[in-house]
Every structure is written in C-alpha cells, then in structure tokens.
Enzyme design. Structure first.
Site, PDB file in Angstrom:
ATOM      1  N   ASP A 201       0.896  -1.147   0.000  1.00 41.86           N
ATOM      2  CA  ASP A 201       0.000   0.000   0.000  1.00 41.86           C
ATOM      3  C   ASP A 201       0.939   1.202   0.000  1.00 41.86           C
ATOM      4  O   ASP A 201       1.471   1.584   1.038  1.00 41.86           O
ATOM      5  CB  ASP A 201      -0.884  -0.007   1.257  1.00 41.86           C
ATOM      6  CG  ASP A 201      -1.909   1.114   1.221  1.00 41.86           C
ATOM      7  OD1 ASP A 201      -1.648   2.127   0.547  1.00 41.86           O
ATOM      8  OD2 ASP A 201      -2.961   0.972   1.857  1.00 41.86           O
ATOM      9  N   HIS A 202       1.175   1.753  -1.199  1.00 46.61           N
ATOM     10  CA  HIS A 202       2.244   2.751  -1.308  1.00 46.61           C
ATOM     11  C   HIS A 202       1.963   4.011  -0.492  1.00 46.61           C
ATOM     12  O   HIS A 202       2.854   4.791  -0.218  1.00 46.61           O
ATOM     13  CB  HIS A 202       2.489   3.116  -2.783  1.00 46.61           C
ATOM     14  CG  HIS A 202       1.280   3.690  -3.440  1.00 46.61           C
ATOM     15  ND1 HIS A 202       0.484   2.980  -4.282  1.00 46.61           N
ATOM     16  CD2 HIS A 202       0.713   4.893  -3.327  1.00 46.61           C
ATOM     17  CE1 HIS A 202      -0.519   3.742  -4.681  1.00 46.61           C
ATOM     18  NE2 HIS A 202      -0.406   4.888  -4.118  1.00 46.61           N
ATOM     19  N   HIS A 264      -5.954   2.809   1.924  1.00 45.89           N
ATOM     20  CA  HIS A 264      -5.127   3.901   2.434  1.00 45.89           C
ATOM     21  C   HIS A 264      -5.692   4.504   3.726  1.00 45.89           C
ATOM     22  O   HIS A 264      -4.984   4.686   4.700  1.00 45.89           O
ATOM     23  CB  HIS A 264      -5.045   5.036   1.407  1.00 45.89           C
ATOM     24  CG  HIS A 264      -4.575   4.609   0.051  1.00 45.89           C
ATOM     25  ND1 HIS A 264      -3.628   3.638  -0.145  1.00 45.89           N
ATOM     26  CD2 HIS A 264      -4.917   5.047  -1.192  1.00 45.89           C
ATOM     27  CE1 HIS A 264      -3.398   3.501  -1.446  1.00 45.89           C
ATOM     28  NE2 HIS A 264      -4.179   4.332  -2.087  1.00 45.89           N
TER      29      HIS A 264
END
Ligand SMILES: NC(=O)c1ccc[n+]([C@@H]2O[C@H](COP(=O)([O-])OP(=O)(O)OC[C@H]3O[C@@H](n4cnc5c(N)ncnc54)[C@H](OP(=O)(O)O)[C@@H]3O)[C@@H](O)[C@H]2O)c1
Length: 294
Positions: A201-202, A264
């Site tokens: 999950d960048h 996110h």
C-alpha cells in the site's frame, strides 16, 4: 507487507538499499500508469540516493507492442513529470540502459516463454545472479493468472537457499471485495510462500504518513496525551493534487470508496488509533493495526 518467515529479515542497511542484492525487477503492467507515474520515478530516485543495488535490471511487461527504446522514452517522460528529484541526463543514461520491455499477454502461456528467455538473456548480459522480483502493477483480476503463468513456466519457485530468490509484490487493491481478496490470496499462496509475498500500500510510504509514528511515539509532548481523554475527535483529510486524469474507466469501475477508503484511509486510521506496538518491527506494527480493527 508479507512476512519474511523463511528468508532472512532485511538488515537495516539492506532495507535502506545499502548492500541490497543485485536483482531483476519484472513489472507486469510496465506499460501502465502506475509504472510510469510511481514505480519507475521511485526507482530513479533510489538511484539518485545511491540506494539501488550495484547491479540491477528492470523488465516491463505489457500487451502494447513497444520496443525497449519506446519503453525508455515513455518512462523518461514520467520521470520528468513525476520524479521528486529532477532528471539528470548522465544518471538517466546510466539508468535507461537497464530498462527493457517485453510484449506479452498475461493469459497467454506463450508469453512466459518469451519472458523467461528475455530474462535469461538480460541477466547473462548484465551478469546478474538471477534474483527476481515480480511486481504485479496490473488489475487484480490478473494477479492469479500471472502467478499461475509464472509457476507453469518455472519462473516461480519455493524459497530455497541454494537458488536465487524469487518474490512477488502485489499492488493494492487485492481484489474487489472480501471473497475476491480471499480467492486471490489463496491462488497466489499456492504459487509463492508467504515469505515471498509482499503486499504494497504505497500510501504508507508517504513521508507524512511515516511521520505519524514519530509524532505519536517519539514526541514527549504528544505521546502522553494521545488518548480519548485529551482528543475530542480525529479527522482524516485526503488532499490529492492529481485528478482522475486518464483513469476515468478505472474510476467508473472501482469508485473512490474502493480506491481510497478501505486501504489507504483505513491504514491511516490504524496508525492514528492503534495501541503502541512493543517494537517497530513490521510484523509487530501490523499486529497492532489488526488488533485495533478487531
Ligand atoms: N496508477 C496508480 O496510481 C495506481 C495506484 C495504486 C494502485 N494502482 C493499481 O495498480 C494496477 C495497475 O494500475 P494502472 O493505473 O497502471 O493501470 P493501467 O494504466 O490501466 O495499466 C495496466 C497495465 O496492465 C497491463 N495489462 C492489463 N491486462 C493485461 C494482460 N491481460 N496482459 C498483459 N498486461 C496487461 C497493461 O498493459 P497494456 O496497456 O500494454 O495492455 C498496462 O501495462 C491496478 O490494479 C490499479 O488499481 C494504480
């Protein structure tokens, strides 16, 4: 991220790229937006920060019939537009000669033969040891076919200290709902051991997000008062500069809720509200987040 149960945990030097092992990064979806806008600019910044291994190659895979130079030119535009650090011609020339492209459809078994022979050639030419990381920058519906294709062609193998390593990175979203997420994890888990699977999950790599941990646990002003007695409520604001752009079809299909909230924003919520983990070991932090969600 997946656990490193059987492989050695990364030393802090390796985690920072210093002493990282020479390897080949294969990006499924190399011709796509994520590769152009995020992945390759991030690699380029690692190069500028001297955090890439001494020897490496990147092989992009996609259906578009591109040559290596078309691929490099497209990525260069992405770096000019999206890189944190400006393009340096000399460094780019050094980087570019390690970027390659192979056309192939994930659902076509012939593609994997092409990928395999291309990888063998690139690795022989650059004297790379054969460590491979497969990055799935493709729609989640293609994750399982890609892993099965890698297995059938012998490109994926279980952890084995006598062979070069082989890892897979899955970019979120991992499925569309609980069932499809479970289905994907089940199939990917048949091909790769959990220690070889990394789920990205960048958003969690953003500096502001990383700073939450420091703010919460290393700041003597905030640490003692970060609780329900002192905080009235928490608002999480996602302020994005980038619009839908060329991703209208993706947004039509996925929607903002699935794109942002259950990944996110839920991760941010966890970082803000979890109990203090007893160490900053990635698995310990993950467990603290899961405890909160439970
Ligand atoms: N873009 C972002 O900022 C972002 C952020 C987080 C997560 N993601 C996720 O990352 C994934 C990729 O997103 P994206 O924005 O890069 O999408 P995209 O621009 O539509 O690119 C998709 C890529 O996958 C390739 N592809 C799709 N189906 C294929 C198949 N059957 N065989 C071979 N290649 C295939 C495409 O190749 P061709 O076009 O050459 O056919 C293209 O390179 C999605 O799951 C997305 O949700 C994207």
């Amino acid at each position: 991220m997946g656990q490193a149960e059987q492989e050695q945990p990364l030393s802090s030097d390796t985690a920072r790229g210093l002493g990282a092992e020479p390897c080949t990064l294969v990006i499924f979806g190399g011709s796509g937006d994520l590769a152009r806008r995020k992945l390759v600019p991030a690699l380029y910044n690692l190069l500028l920060d001297n955090s890439l291994p001494s020897n490496y190659a990147v092989l992009g895979i996609g259906r578009k019939p591109l040559g290596d130079q078309d691929f490099r030119d497209g990525l260069r535009e992405g770096v000019v537009k999206y890189s944190r650090q400006a393009l340096d011609e000399r460094k780019w020339a050094e980087f570019e000669r390690r970027l390659f492209y192979q056309a192939g459809a994930i659902d076509d078994p012939k593609s994997y033969k092409g990928i395999k022979s291309r990888l063998d050639k690139i690795e022989a030419d650059l004297k790379l040891p054969g460590h491979r990381i497969f990055y799935l920058a493709i729609p989640p519906s293609s994750f399982a076919p890609a892993c099965e294709g890698l297995q059938r062609s012998g490109l994926a193998h279980p952890p084995d200290s006598s062979r070069p390593f082989c890892r897979v990175i899955m970019e979120k979203p991992i499925g569309r709902d609980l069932q499809s997420g479970r289905d994907i994890n089940a199939i990917v888990g048949k091909v790769f051991d959990e220690s070889q699977i990394f789920r990205i999950d960048h958003y969690l790599g953003k500096e502001t997000v990383q700073n939450i941990m420091v703010l919460r646990f290393a700041n003597s002003l905030f640490e003692p008062i970060w609780n329900s007695k002192s905080i009235d409520h928490v608002q999480i604001t996602v302020s994005e500069a980038e619009g839908v752009g060329t991703r209208a079809a993706y947004y039509e299909e996925t929607g903002a809720l699935r794109d942002m909230v259950q990944n996110h924003l839920l991760q941010l919520l966890c970082l803000v509200a979890m109990e203090p983990p007893y160490s900053l070991d990635p698995d310990v932090v993950r467990d603290a987040r899961i405890d909160l969600l439970r």
